[in-house]
Design an enzyme around this catalytic site. Structure first.
Site, PDB file in Angstrom:
ATOM      1  N   LYS A   1     -25.723   5.773   0.132  1.00 28.26           N
ATOM      2  CA  LYS A   1     -24.408   5.185   0.408  1.00 28.26           C
ATOM      3  C   LYS A   1     -23.628   6.004   1.420  1.00 28.26           C
ATOM      4  O   LYS A   1     -23.117   5.483   2.414  1.00 28.26           O
ATOM      5  CB  LYS A   1     -23.593   5.097  -0.895  1.00 28.26           C
ATOM      6  CG  LYS A   1     -22.114   4.843  -0.665  1.00 28.26           C
ATOM      7  CD  LYS A   1     -21.340   4.717  -1.953  1.00 28.26           C
ATOM      8  CE  LYS A   1     -20.647   5.968  -2.415  1.00 28.26           C
ATOM      9  NZ  LYS A   1     -19.367   6.287  -1.776  1.00 28.26           N
TER      10      LYS A   1
ATOM     11  N   ARG B   1     -13.004   3.699   0.746  1.00 29.48           N
ATOM     12  CA  ARG B   1     -12.513   4.976   1.252  1.00 29.48           C
ATOM     13  C   ARG B   1     -13.088   5.274   2.645  1.00 29.48           C
ATOM     14  O   ARG B   1     -12.413   5.763   3.533  1.00 29.48           O
ATOM     15  CB  ARG B   1     -12.935   6.072   0.261  1.00 29.48           C
ATOM     16  CG  ARG B   1     -12.467   7.441   0.614  1.00 29.48           C
ATOM     17  CD  ARG B   1     -11.024   7.650   0.235  1.00 29.48           C
ATOM     18  NE  ARG B   1     -10.479   8.803   0.915  1.00 29.48           N
ATOM     19  CZ  ARG B   1      -9.195   9.060   1.005  1.00 29.48           C
ATOM     20  NH1 ARG B   1      -8.311   8.265   0.465  1.00 29.48           N
ATOM     21  NH2 ARG B   1      -8.768  10.118   1.644  1.00 29.48           N
TER      22      ARG B   1
ATOM     23  N   PRO C   1      -6.142  13.886   1.063  1.00 30.63           N
ATOM     24  CA  PRO C   1      -5.522  13.841   2.389  1.00 30.63           C
ATOM     25  C   PRO C   1      -6.560  13.619   3.487  1.00 30.63           C
ATOM     26  O   PRO C   1      -7.755  13.842   3.271  1.00 30.63           O
ATOM     27  CB  PRO C   1      -4.899  15.231   2.519  1.00 30.63           C
ATOM     28  CG  PRO C   1      -5.709  16.111   1.638  1.00 30.63           C
ATOM     29  CD  PRO C   1      -6.205  15.242   0.515  1.00 30.63           C
ATOM     30  N   ILE C   2      -6.081  13.176   4.679  1.00 30.44           N
ATOM     31  CA  ILE C   2      -7.001  13.079   5.819  1.00 30.44           C
ATOM     32  C   ILE C   2      -6.481  13.939   6.977  1.00 30.44           C
ATOM     33  O   ILE C   2      -6.766  13.674   8.139  1.00 30.44           O
ATOM     34  CB  ILE C   2      -7.251  11.621   6.271  1.00 30.44           C
ATOM     35  CG1 ILE C   2      -5.943  10.902   6.614  1.00 30.44           C
ATOM     36  CG2 ILE C   2      -8.003  10.835   5.218  1.00 30.44           C
ATOM     37  CD1 ILE C   2      -6.177   9.683   7.479  1.00 30.44           C
TER      38      ILE C   2
ATOM     39  N   ARG D   1     -20.060  -0.528  -6.098  1.00 31.90           N
ATOM     40  CA  ARG D   1     -19.726   0.013  -4.782  1.00 31.90           C
ATOM     41  C   ARG D   1     -20.831   0.938  -4.270  1.00 31.90           C
ATOM     42  O   ARG D   1     -21.013   1.090  -3.076  1.00 31.90           O
ATOM     43  CB  ARG D   1     -18.432   0.841  -4.844  1.00 31.90           C
ATOM     44  CG  ARG D   1     -17.167   0.019  -4.949  1.00 31.90           C
ATOM     45  CD  ARG D   1     -15.958   0.928  -4.742  1.00 31.90           C
ATOM     46  NE  ARG D   1     -16.299   1.918  -3.747  1.00 31.90           N
ATOM     47  CZ  ARG D   1     -16.246   3.235  -3.935  1.00 31.90           C
ATOM     48  NH1 ARG D   1     -15.840   3.728  -5.061  1.00 31.90           N
ATOM     49  NH2 ARG D   1     -16.585   4.053  -2.968  1.00 31.90           N
TER      50      ARG D   1
HETATM   51  C1  EPZ Z   1     -17.185  12.368   0.557  1.00 34.58           C
HETATM   52  O1  EPZ Z   1     -15.797  12.136   0.413  1.00 34.58           O
HETATM   53  C2  EPZ Z   1     -17.881  11.367  -0.315  1.00 34.58           C
HETATM   54  N1  EPZ Z   1     -17.508  10.030   0.142  1.00 34.58           N
HETATM   55  C3  EPZ Z   1     -17.491  11.574  -1.770  1.00 34.58           C
HETATM   56  O2  EPZ Z   1     -18.307  10.717  -2.531  1.00 34.58           O
HETATM   57  C4  EPZ Z   1     -17.808  13.013  -2.183  1.00 34.58           C
HETATM   58  O3  EPZ Z   1     -17.302  13.253  -3.474  1.00 34.58           O
HETATM   59  C5  EPZ Z   1     -17.157  14.010  -1.206  1.00 34.58           C
HETATM   60  O4  EPZ Z   1     -17.544  13.689   0.153  1.00 34.58           O
HETATM   61  C6  EPZ Z   1     -17.572  15.444  -1.468  1.00 34.58           C
HETATM   62  O5  EPZ Z   1     -18.965  15.562  -1.388  1.00 34.58           O
HETATM   63  C7  EPZ Z   1     -18.109   9.518   1.206  1.00 34.58           C
HETATM   64  O6  EPZ Z   1     -18.977  10.116   1.827  1.00 34.58           O
HETATM   65  C8  EPZ Z   1     -17.712   8.152   1.609  1.00 34.58           C
HETATM   66  P1  EPZ Z   1     -14.309  15.557   1.566  1.00 34.58           P
HETATM   67  P2  EPZ Z   1     -14.781  12.765   1.461  1.00 34.58           P
HETATM   68  O7  EPZ Z   1     -13.563  15.284   2.806  1.00 34.58           O
HETATM   69  O8  EPZ Z   1     -15.459  12.898   2.766  1.00 34.58           O
HETATM   70  C9  EPZ Z   1     -10.225  17.992   0.873  1.00 34.58           C
HETATM   71  C10 EPZ Z   1     -18.838   9.248  -4.276  1.00 34.58           C
HETATM   72  O9  EPZ Z   1     -18.720   9.274  -5.526  1.00 34.58           O
HETATM   73  N2  EPZ Z   1      -9.790  17.414   2.161  1.00 34.58           N
HETATM   74  O10 EPZ Z   1     -15.578  16.328   1.672  1.00 34.58           O
HETATM   75  O11 EPZ Z   1     -13.525  11.983   1.402  1.00 34.58           O
HETATM   76  C11 EPZ Z   1     -10.298  16.933  -0.226  1.00 34.58           C
HETATM   77  O12 EPZ Z   1      -9.051  16.698  -0.810  1.00 34.58           O
HETATM   78  C12 EPZ Z   1     -17.700   9.740  -3.388  1.00 34.58           C
HETATM   79  O13 EPZ Z   1     -19.823   8.813  -3.667  1.00 34.58           O
HETATM   80  C13 EPZ Z   1      -8.596  17.830   2.720  1.00 34.58           C
HETATM   81  O14 EPZ Z   1      -7.883  18.668   2.166  1.00 34.58           O
HETATM   82  O15 EPZ Z   1     -14.583  14.194   0.803  1.00 34.58           O
HETATM   83  C14 EPZ Z   1     -11.335  17.531  -1.149  1.00 34.58           C
HETATM   84  O16 EPZ Z   1     -10.711  18.419  -2.038  1.00 34.58           O
HETATM   85  C15 EPZ Z   1     -16.466  10.053  -4.098  1.00 34.58           C
HETATM   86  N3  EPZ Z   1      -8.232  17.270   3.909  1.00 34.58           N
HETATM   87  C16 EPZ Z   1     -12.259  18.310  -0.222  1.00 34.58           C
HETATM   88  O17 EPZ Z   1     -11.549  18.477   1.007  1.00 34.58           O
HETATM   89  C17 EPZ Z   1      -8.981  16.353   4.577  1.00 34.58           C
HETATM   90  O18 EPZ Z   1      -8.582  15.908   5.654  1.00 34.58           O
HETATM   91  C18 EPZ Z   1     -13.580  17.614   0.093  1.00 34.58           C
HETATM   92  O19 EPZ Z   1     -13.338  16.293   0.568  1.00 34.58           O
HETATM   93  C19 EPZ Z   1     -10.188  15.948   3.993  1.00 34.58           C
HETATM   94  C20 EPZ Z   1     -10.573  16.497   2.780  1.00 34.58           C
END
Ligand code: EPZ
Length: 433
Positions: A22, A93, A123-124, A397
Site C-alpha cells: 500500500k 492521507r 503535521p505536514i 483501505r
Molecule cells: C507513513 O505515514 C505511512 N503512511 C504510515 O502508515 C506509517 O505509520 C508512517 O509512515 C510511519 O512509518 C503512508 O505511507 C501513506 P511520517 P507518514 O511522515 O508518511 C512526524 C499505515 O497504517 N512528522 O513518517 O504520514 C509525524 O507526526 C499508515 O499504513 C512531522 O512532525 O508518516 C510522526 O510523528 C498509518 N512533520 C513522524 O514524523 C511532518 O511534516 C513520522 O511520520 C511529517 C511527519
C-alpha cells in the site's frame, strides 16, 4: 455498512499470497504524473486507498486502464488539472503525494489538506519545508494548499524528524528540479527505495535511497516504464501474527524476507518458528508464546504499522510485556476494544503494559483505524466465541481481500452488510488515517 463476523478458535493453515505494498503504491501512482509517456504498473493492491488514487488521476485527465487483476496502464499525458479537491483528499492521507508529483511536473499544485488524525498530531510542516527549499511558495487557505514555483532548483534538505511522507514528497518534487538535491535525515523504509527505483526506471537519477542521505540529480524528461510494486511487508507481518495467534502453520508467499527482519526477529523471541526461503516464509507455533518488549522506530526498527498486531499477540503470551510507541503520539486507541475482549492492558502515554492472560473472548468491537482493525481481526481469530467488527472500511483501505485470504487459510470469517441508518455520520468518519 459492512462488518466482519469471526468465529474464533480455528488454526490457520495453508498458503497466502501477499499483495503489493500500500505505502509504495500510493506514492508510485501519483508519481506517474511526472512521466511524459504512459506507464504500466504491476502488483497494485486492490484496496480502497489505491482506488482513490486512481480516481484522482482520472479526474485530473489521466487515462487509467485495468489490464488484468493487479496491472494498470496509466497515461498521464492528458492531465489538465492540478487540483485534488477536499472530497477526495480527505479520504486518503497519502493524497499529499499529489503535491510533490504535480509540483515536480507542472511547477504548481492545489491539494486539500489531508484529513483525519486518528494517530495524534500529523503535521505536514516537513513536506512544506522541502518544497520551499526547492523554490516553491505555498499558501494555505480554505483548507487547500497551493504551491507554485517559477522554477524548482536542487538544494540541501535536512529533515527535523525522520518522515516517510516528506522524504517521498521531496523526491517527487526534486526529480526534475535543476541541479542536485541532497536529502539528509531521510527515511529508509522499503517503500522509499521502491519509489526511487520506480523513478529511476523512468530515467531519474536518484542515489542513496534506503540510507539517510538521498542524492537526486534533476533530469529534464521522464519516460514511460513497466514496473512492479514491492510486496507489502505489513500485510505479510499481519498474516505471520495471525498464524502465530491461532497456533497455526502457514506459508507466506510473495515477500522480500529482508524487509521483514525486525518482525521476524521479534516473533522468534516470542516463540514463533520461522523458516525463510527466497521469497516466502513458513510460520508456525508448536510451543508456548512468551513475553517480549517491543519499541517501534523508523525502519530498520520494528514498524509502528505492526504495533497493534504484535500487542494483540502478546496478550496470548506468558508474562508481562511492554510495548512502546516511538513514532506516533496516539496509537493505542484500539486498546479499549481489546479490553472488551478480555485483554488486560494498561496504557500510560506512549507505553502499554500487557498482561499475558493467554486468552481472549469474542465481543462486538469497532475498528478505529487500519492497523487497529487488523489487530481486532487477529484477536477475533484467536478468541473463544464470536467477534463482530464494525467500521471495516478502515481495514479495506489497506488490506487486499483480507477475509478471502483468511478463509482460504481455514478461518471462519465472513463479511456481512447491515443497513446503515447513519449515512451522514458514517461518511464524515471516513477520513484518512
Ligand atoms: C507513513 O505515514 C505511512 N503512511 C504510515 O502508515 C506509517 O505509520 C508512517 O509512515 C510511519 O512509518 C503512508 O505511507 C501513506 P511520517 P507518514 O511522515 O508518511 C512526524 C499505515 O497504517 N512528522 O513518517 O504520514 C509525524 O507526526 C499508515 O499504513 C512531522 O512532525 O508518516 C510522526 O510523528 C498509518 N512533520 C513522524 O514524523 C511532518 O511534516 C513520522 O511520520 C511529517 C511527519
Amino acid at each position: 455498512m459492512d462488518k466482519f463476523i469471526i468465529k474464533g478458535g480455528r488454526r490457520l493453515t495453508g498458503n497466502v499470497v501477499i499483495s503489493g505494498a500500500k505505502n509504495a503504491a500510493v506514492a508510485i501512482l501519483p508519481a506517474v504524473i511526472l512521466s511524459d509517456e504512459p506507464c504500466v504498473i504491476e502488483n497494485v493492491p486492490n484496496i480502497s486507498d489505491v482506488n482513490i488514487c486512481l480516481k484522482i488521476l482520472r479526474e485530473m485527465g489521466a487515462t487509467v486502464e485495468n489490464l488484468g487483476k493487479d496491472v494498470y496502464r496509466i497515461d498521464p499525458t492528458g492531465i489538465d488539472k492540478v487540483c485534488v479537491p477536499y472530497e477526495t483528499a480527505r479520504k486518503m492521507r497519502a493524497s499529499y503525494y499529489f503535491l510533490g508529483a504535480l509540483l515536480g511536473k507542472f511547477n504548481k499544485a492545489r491539494v486539500s489538506m489531508p484529513g483525519g488524525c486518528p494517530l495524534g498530531d500529523r503535521p505536514i510542516d516537513q513536506h512544506l519545508k522541502a518544497f520551499s527549499i526547492l523554490g516553491a511558495e505555498y499558501t494555505l487557505s480554505q483548507g487547500m494548499i497551493d504551491l507554485k514555483a517559477d522554477k524548482l532548483r536542487g538544494n540541501q534538505i535536512f529533515f527535523d524528524v525522520v518522515t516517510v511522507g516528506a522524504t517521498m514528497n521531496a523526491m517527487l518534487a526534486a526529480v526534475k528540479a535543476e541541479g542536485l538535491t541532497v536529502i539528509e535525515n531521510a527515511a529508509k523504509e522499503p517503500h522509499i527505495v521502491d519509489l526511487a527505483n520506480f523513478l529511476n526506471s523512468m530515467g531519474a537519477n536518484i542515489m542513496g535511497a534506503g540510507t539517510d542521505v538521498i542524492k537526486i540529480r534533476g533530469v529534464k524528461h521522464l519516460h514511460g516504464t513497466n514496473y512492479s510494486v514491492i510486496p507489502d511487508q505489513i500485510e505479510a507481518g499481519t498474516f505471520m501474527i495471525a498464524a502465530a495467534a491461532t497456533k497455526g502453520d502457514i506459508i507466506v508467499e510473495n515477500i522480500i524476507p529482508k524487509h521483514l527482519e525486525s518482525i521476524t526477529k521479534k516473533l522468534e523471541k516470542i516463540g514463533v518458528n520461522i523458516e525463510q526461503y527466497d521469497d516466502s516464509m513458513r510460520v508456525w507455533v508448536d510451543g508456548p508464546l512468551v513475553k517480549a518488549n517491543v519499541k517501534t522506530t523508523p525502519h530498520p526498527g520494528f514498524p509502528t504499522d505492526m504495533q497493534p498486531q504484535i500487542a494483540t499477540l502478546l496478550i496470548l503470551a506468558e508474562g508481562t510485556s511492554i510495548v512502546t510507541e516511538g513514532v506516533w503520539e496516539q496509537r493505542f486507541r484500539y486498546v479499549d476494544e481489546l479490553r472488551r475482549m478480555g485483554a488486560d492492558i494498561t496504557v500510560n502515554g506512549k507505553v502499554a503494559l500487557i498482561e499475558g492472560t493467554g486468552k481472549l473472548m469474542g465481543a462486538p468491537v469497532k475498528a478505529c483505524d487500519l492497523r487497529a482493525g487488523a489487530a481486532l481481526i487477529i484477536a477475533g481469530l484467536a478468541a473463544n466465541g464470536i467477534t463482530e467488527i464494525e467500521d471495516i472500511f478502515h481495514i479495506e483501505r489497506g488490506y487486499d481481500c483480507m477475509e478471502g485470504k483468511l478463509r482460504a487459510l481455514g478461518a471462519d470469517i465472513e463479511k456481512i452488510s447491515v443497513p446503515d441508518n447513519k449515512t451522514a455520520e458514517t461518511d464524515n468518519s471516513r477520513a484518512a488515517v
